[in-house]
Scaffold this active site. Sequence first.
Site, PDB file in Angstrom:
ATOM      1  N   GLU A  46      55.488 -10.335   5.899  1.00  0.00           N
ATOM      2  CA  GLU A  46      56.688 -11.008   6.397  1.00  0.00           C
ATOM      3  C   GLU A  46      56.434 -12.500   6.583  1.00  0.00           C
ATOM      4  O   GLU A  46      57.241 -13.334   6.180  1.00  0.00           O
ATOM      5  CB  GLU A  46      57.141 -10.418   7.741  1.00  0.00           C
ATOM      6  N   ASP A  74      60.647  -5.323  15.106  1.00  0.00           N
ATOM      7  CA  ASP A  74      59.671  -6.412  15.011  1.00  0.00           C
ATOM      8  C   ASP A  74      59.930  -7.465  16.094  1.00  0.00           C
ATOM      9  O   ASP A  74      59.959  -8.653  15.827  1.00  0.00           O
ATOM     10  CB  ASP A  74      59.730  -7.042  13.618  1.00  0.00           C
TER      11      ASP A  74
END
Length: 189
Positions: A46, A74
Amino acid sequence: IDSWDVGQGAHDDGAGCVMAMQALTLLRKLNLRPRRTIRVVLWTGEEIGLSGAKRYAEDHADELARHVAAIEADIGCFRPTGYGVDCRDKGRRGVAEKQLRAMLDACASIGRLEVFPGQSAPDVSPLKPHGVLVLGHETDPSGYFDYHHTHADTLDKINPRDLQHNVAIMAVVAHAIADLPVRFGESGR
C-alpha cells in the site's frame, strides 16, 4: 500488510489482517455458511503505490463482476466506529448504505456504529472502478498516529477487547453481506 520496518506493525496493519482472518475463523467455528463465498486476501505494498491491491485487481479482472464487496481494515485496532462504503454506482451505494446500517444495528451492544458514505480504504480502491462495493472498517482514529509507522507500533499496544469487538463486527458484516438474498447494494425489486 503495509507495516514499516521500524515497529512490529501491530496496529498498521497486523491487527487488520488478524481481524479478517479471525472473522472468518469465527464464522467457521459457528458453522455459519452464507450463500456466497467469503475470501480473505492479504496483500502488500500500500505504502509504495498500492502495488498488491492493483495486482489483485489485474490478476482477478475476469472475476471482479462476481465480487460483491471488499472490506479493508487499515486504521488500527481501537474502538470500532462503523464502516465507510463507496461504489462507482451511487444508486447501489445508497442501497448498500441502508443495508449496512441494518447490519451494524445488529452490533449495537458493542457501541454506536455509523455508516460513512463515500468513504472506503486505500487497498480496496482498485476494485471500485470494476463496480465492486468497497468498505472501510473504521475504528476510533484518535490514538492511531501515536503508533502509526513508529517503533511504538507493537503488539502490547493492542487492546484485546477492542480486537474482539472488531472481529465480531467484521464477522457480522461479512456474513450478512454474503448471505443477503439479493446482492449487496441491490434492492431486489
